[in-house]
Design a protein around this motif. Sequence first.
Motif, PDB file in Angstrom:
ATOM      1  N   GLN A   1       0.820  -1.218   0.000  1.00 45.19           N
ATOM      2  CA  GLN A   1       0.000   0.000   0.000  1.00 45.19           C
ATOM      3  C   GLN A   1       0.850   1.264   0.000  1.00 45.19           C
ATOM      4  OE1 GLN A   1       0.524  -1.841   2.775  1.00 45.19           O
ATOM      5  NE2 GLN A   1      -0.013  -0.765   4.678  1.00 45.19           N
ATOM      6  N   VAL A   2       2.161   1.138   0.239  1.00 42.54           N
ATOM      7  CA  VAL A   2       3.041   2.312   0.254  1.00 42.54           C
ATOM      8  C   VAL A   2       3.339   2.718  -1.188  1.00 42.54           C
ATOM      9  CG1 VAL A   2       5.263   3.260   0.962  1.00 42.54           C
ATOM     10  CG2 VAL A   2       4.041   1.656   2.469  1.00 42.54           C
ATOM     11  N   GLU A   3       2.852   3.886  -1.585  1.00 41.14           N
ATOM     12  CA  GLU A   3       3.024   4.382  -2.957  1.00 41.14           C
ATOM     13  C   GLU A   3       4.287   5.225  -3.139  1.00 41.14           C
ATOM     14  OE1 GLU A   3      -0.989   5.173  -5.231  1.00 41.14           O
ATOM     15  OE2 GLU A   3      -0.961   6.270  -3.332  1.00 41.14           O
ATOM     16  N   ARG A   4       4.703   5.911  -2.081  1.00 44.72           N
ATOM     17  CA  ARG A   4       5.870   6.786  -2.169  1.00 44.72           C
ATOM     18  C   ARG A   4       6.596   6.812  -0.830  1.00 44.72           C
ATOM     19  NH1 ARG A   4       4.433   7.063  -6.703  1.00 44.72           N
ATOM     20  NH2 ARG A   4       4.317   8.855  -8.117  1.00 44.72           N
ATOM     21  N   SER A   5       7.915   6.997  -0.910  1.00 46.41           N
ATOM     22  CA  SER A   5       8.709   7.419   0.236  1.00 46.41           C
ATOM     23  C   SER A   5       9.235   8.804  -0.106  1.00 46.41           C
ATOM     24  CB  SER A   5       9.860   6.447   0.499  1.00 46.41           C
ATOM     25  OG  SER A   5       9.388   5.181   0.899  1.00 46.41           O
ATOM     26  N   LEU A   6       8.735   9.830   0.573  1.00 47.62           N
ATOM     27  CA  LEU A   6       9.041  11.219   0.245  1.00 47.62           C
ATOM     28  C   LEU A   6      10.051  11.778   1.241  1.00 47.62           C
ATOM     29  CD1 LEU A   6       5.456  12.560  -0.542  1.00 47.62           C
ATOM     30  CD2 LEU A   6       7.142  11.580  -2.115  1.00 47.62           C
ATOM     31  N   CYS A   7      11.107  12.397   0.719  1.00 47.38           N
ATOM     32  CA  CYS A   7      12.210  12.860   1.555  1.00 47.38           C
ATOM     33  C   CYS A   7      12.595  14.287   1.196  1.00 47.38           C
ATOM     34  CB  CYS A   7      13.432  11.958   1.373  1.00 47.38           C
ATOM     35  SG  CYS A   7      13.090  10.189   1.435  1.00 47.38           S
ATOM     36  N   GLY A   8      13.426  14.864   2.053  1.00 53.40           N
ATOM     37  CA  GLY A   8      14.023  16.170   1.797  1.00 53.40           C
ATOM     38  C   GLY A   8      15.534  16.056   1.861  1.00 53.40           C
ATOM     39  N   HIS A   9      16.169  17.032   2.538  1.00 51.56           N
ATOM     40  CA  HIS A   9      17.578  16.996   2.930  1.00 51.56           C
ATOM     41  C   HIS A   9      18.561  17.206   1.787  1.00 51.56           C
ATOM     42  CE1 HIS A   9      20.801  16.219   5.730  1.00 51.56           C
ATOM     43  NE2 HIS A   9      21.210  15.111   5.125  1.00 51.56           N
ATOM     44  N   LEU A  10      18.313  16.660   0.589  1.00 44.81           N
ATOM     45  CA  LEU A  10      19.303  16.704  -0.485  1.00 44.81           C
ATOM     46  C   LEU A  10      19.236  17.974  -1.330  1.00 44.81           C
ATOM     47  CD1 LEU A  10      21.531  14.677  -1.504  1.00 44.81           C
ATOM     48  CD2 LEU A  10      20.015  13.810   0.274  1.00 44.81           C
ATOM     49  N   HIS A  11      18.182  18.766  -1.187  1.00 46.08           N
ATOM     50  CA  HIS A  11      18.051  20.004  -1.967  1.00 46.08           C
ATOM     51  C   HIS A  11      18.160  19.721  -3.469  1.00 46.08           C
ATOM     52  CE1 HIS A  11      18.858  23.174   1.340  1.00 46.08           C
ATOM     53  NE2 HIS A  11      18.762  21.989   1.951  1.00 46.08           N
ATOM     54  N   ARG A  12      17.687  18.567  -3.903  1.00 47.02           N
ATOM     55  CA  ARG A  12      17.648  18.228  -5.325  1.00 47.02           C
ATOM     56  C   ARG A  12      16.520  17.221  -5.550  1.00 47.02           C
ATOM     57  NH1 ARG A  12      21.572  20.239  -8.243  1.00 47.02           N
ATOM     58  NH2 ARG A  12      20.640  19.214 -10.043  1.00 47.02           N
ATOM     59  N   PRO A  13      15.921  17.191  -6.761  1.00 50.22           N
ATOM     60  CA  PRO A  13      14.955  16.135  -7.084  1.00 50.22           C
ATOM     61  C   PRO A  13      15.694  14.870  -7.508  1.00 50.22           C
ATOM     62  CG  PRO A  13      15.092  17.694  -8.902  1.00 50.22           C
ATOM     63  CD  PRO A  13      16.008  18.210  -7.826  1.00 50.22           C
ATOM     64  N   ILE A  14      15.571  13.817  -6.713  1.00 48.32           N
ATOM     65  CA  ILE A  14      16.267  12.554  -6.965  1.00 48.32           C
ATOM     66  C   ILE A  14      15.265  11.424  -6.741  1.00 48.32           C
ATOM     67  CG2 ILE A  14      18.247  11.104  -6.341  1.00 48.32           C
ATOM     68  CD1 ILE A  14      19.491  13.620  -5.044  1.00 48.32           C
ATOM     69  N   THR A  15      15.322  10.396  -7.593  1.00 50.36           N
ATOM     70  CA  THR A  15      14.351   9.301  -7.542  1.00 50.36           C
ATOM     71  C   THR A  15      15.081   7.966  -7.585  1.00 50.36           C
ATOM     72  OG1 THR A  15      12.767  10.670  -8.753  1.00 50.36           O
ATOM     73  CG2 THR A  15      12.289   8.326  -8.623  1.00 50.36           C
ATOM     74  N   ARG A  16      14.580   7.007  -6.787  1.00 48.02           N
ATOM     75  CA  ARG A  16      15.140   5.658  -6.807  1.00 48.02           C
ATOM     76  C   ARG A  16      14.075   4.641  -6.432  1.00 48.02           C
ATOM     77  NH1 ARG A  16      19.349   2.330  -3.096  1.00 48.02           N
ATOM     78  NH2 ARG A  16      17.409   1.177  -2.777  1.00 48.02           N
ATOM     79  N   ARG A  17      14.163   3.433  -7.015  1.00 49.69           N
ATOM     80  CA  ARG A  17      13.324   2.337  -6.553  1.00 49.69           C
ATOM     81  C   ARG A  17      13.753   1.959  -5.146  1.00 49.69           C
ATOM     82  NH1 ARG A  17      13.140  -2.461 -10.859  1.00 49.69           N
ATOM     83  NH2 ARG A  17      11.685  -3.214  -9.283  1.00 49.69           N
ATOM     84  N   PHE A  18      12.754   1.666  -4.294  1.00 50.50           N
ATOM     85  CA  PHE A  18      13.078   1.391  -2.889  1.00 50.50           C
ATOM     86  C   PHE A  18      11.966   0.549  -2.276  1.00 50.50           C
ATOM     87  CE2 PHE A  18      13.003   2.436   1.651  1.00 50.50           C
ATOM     88  CZ  PHE A  18      14.338   2.236   2.003  1.00 50.50           C
ATOM     89  N   GLY A  19      12.296  -0.679  -1.925  1.00 48.41           N
ATOM     90  CA  GLY A  19      11.338  -1.515  -1.221  1.00 48.41           C
ATOM     91  C   GLY A  19      10.057  -1.758  -1.988  1.00 48.41           C
TER      92      GLY A  19
ATOM     93  N   VAL B   1       8.556   3.873  -4.836  1.00 44.06           N
ATOM     94  CA  VAL B   1       9.410   4.926  -5.380  1.00 44.06           C
ATOM     95  C   VAL B   1       9.815   5.848  -4.237  1.00 44.06           C
ATOM     96  CG1 VAL B   1       9.561   6.861  -6.988  1.00 44.06           C
ATOM     97  CG2 VAL B   1       8.242   4.820  -7.608  1.00 44.06           C
ATOM     98  N   ALA B   2      11.122   6.025  -4.057  1.00 41.56           N
ATOM     99  CA  ALA B   2      11.632   6.974  -3.073  1.00 41.56           C
ATOM    100  C   ALA B   2      12.127   8.215  -3.801  1.00 41.56           C
ATOM    101  CB  ALA B   2      12.760   6.351  -2.256  1.00 41.56           C
ATOM    102  N   MET B   3      11.805   9.385  -3.248  1.00 40.49           N
ATOM    103  CA  MET B   3      12.106  10.652  -3.914  1.00 40.49           C
ATOM    104  C   MET B   3      12.617  11.659  -2.902  1.00 40.49           C
ATOM    105  SD  MET B   3       8.517  11.018  -6.035  1.00 40.49           S
ATOM    106  CE  MET B   3       9.208  12.211  -7.176  1.00 40.49           C
ATOM    107  N   THR B   4      13.605  12.454  -3.307  1.00 45.55           N
ATOM    108  CA  THR B   4      13.977  13.635  -2.541  1.00 45.55           C
ATOM    109  C   THR B   4      13.474  14.871  -3.287  1.00 45.55           C
ATOM    110  OG1 THR B   4      16.126  14.031  -3.572  1.00 45.55           O
ATOM    111  CG2 THR B   4      16.058  12.436  -1.771  1.00 45.55           C
ATOM    112  N   ALA B   5      13.090  15.875  -2.524  1.00 47.43           N
ATOM    113  CA  ALA B   5      12.521  17.092  -3.110  1.00 47.43           C
ATOM    114  C   ALA B   5      13.572  18.180  -3.229  1.00 47.43           C
ATOM    115  CB  ALA B   5      11.371  17.597  -2.247  1.00 47.43           C
ATOM    116  N   PRO B   6      13.402  19.077  -4.195  1.00 50.17           N
ATOM    117  CA  PRO B   6      14.279  20.251  -4.238  1.00 50.17           C
ATOM    118  C   PRO B   6      14.002  21.157  -3.042  1.00 50.17           C
ATOM    119  CG  PRO B   6      12.461  20.515  -5.761  1.00 50.17           C
ATOM    120  CD  PRO B   6      12.355  19.118  -5.222  1.00 50.17           C
ATOM    121  N   SER B   7      14.929  22.041  -2.766  1.00 52.66           N
ATOM    122  CA  SER B   7      14.710  23.030  -1.717  1.00 52.66           C
ATOM    123  C   SER B   7      13.824  24.159  -2.236  1.00 52.66           C
ATOM    124  CB  SER B   7      16.047  23.602  -1.256  1.00 52.66           C
ATOM    125  OG  SER B   7      15.860  24.727  -0.424  1.00 52.66           O
ATOM    126  N   ALA B   8      13.101  24.764  -1.326  1.00 56.20           N
ATOM    127  CA  ALA B   8      12.361  25.984  -1.668  1.00 56.20           C
ATOM    128  C   ALA B   8      13.300  27.167  -1.861  1.00 56.20           C
ATOM    129  CB  ALA B   8      11.349  26.300  -0.574  1.00 56.20           C
TER     130      ALA B   8
END
Length: 278
Positions: free
Chosen positions: A200-218, A221-228
């Motif tokens: 049922q987990v559709e996304r793992s949403l993250c911050g910290h990296l200050h860039r949009p990055i995507t990877r398959r995970f578990g 889809v795991a994603m890091t967001a850009p900074s504001a």
Amino acid sequence: MTTATTPECFVQLSDPHIVIKGRLLMGQVDTAAFLARAVAHVCALPARPSHVLITGDLVERGGLDEYAHLRELLAPLPCPVLLMPGNHDAVPTLRQAFADHGYLSSTPLEPALSGFALYAASLGSRRLLALDTVVPGKPHGSLCAARLGWLRAQLEAAPDTPTVVAMHHPPFTTGIRHMDGMGLREGADELEALIAQHPQVERSLCGHLHRPITRRFGGTVAMTAPSAAHQITLGLAPDSPPSFIFEPPGYYVHTVQDGQLVTHLHPVGDFGEAQLFR
């Protein structure tokens, strides 16, 4: 004749790093102005989001005056805001500054969990499980057995509800070595195994990296967001020095299409008016 309906969506902002009024981050970055522009951008979206989720590093030093400044900057948003701590935040002060955000203090009063901001919330038709990965006083993140146990119990409680798991530190390496050194140092493998057991987990949403990055995970889809505000330089060479760059800031618009979560990266800036194809 069918009538088009506005799609369900929520917004993910990340890493605004707000400082006290009149200051610049590192003497160079006007994070308040950046966040004000991002908020105005969200307010102008054609589809009104159900929520705005902010995945950590809300402020720079965890001070009460910084959180007061953050409140002012977020006030124009037309929908509820869900806040998460990052390594630059301080959970006790965050709870004090946003005492009306009851979810921040909703963690069961177990000794091992009371200091963390863990919560479940609704994101429209999606369920949000917010994980606190912070190690107080350290830049890197961790997921201890107690926090993983909380997540396991939450996932088992609603196995049929589409779910988003959010955290500040991404649970994977990115190739940006200086940031990977302050990533999720403990619990990433256990987290991946746990998520793999819960489709049922559709996304793992993250911050910290200050860039949009995507990877398959578990299995998701795991994603890091850009900074504001400012972005981390894409330095993939082993000897790339730590640095930031004024690439366009942005945020994610997560929208539901045909029952599935679809994610759009939306840059913030003046790119002129939309031009019709002719």
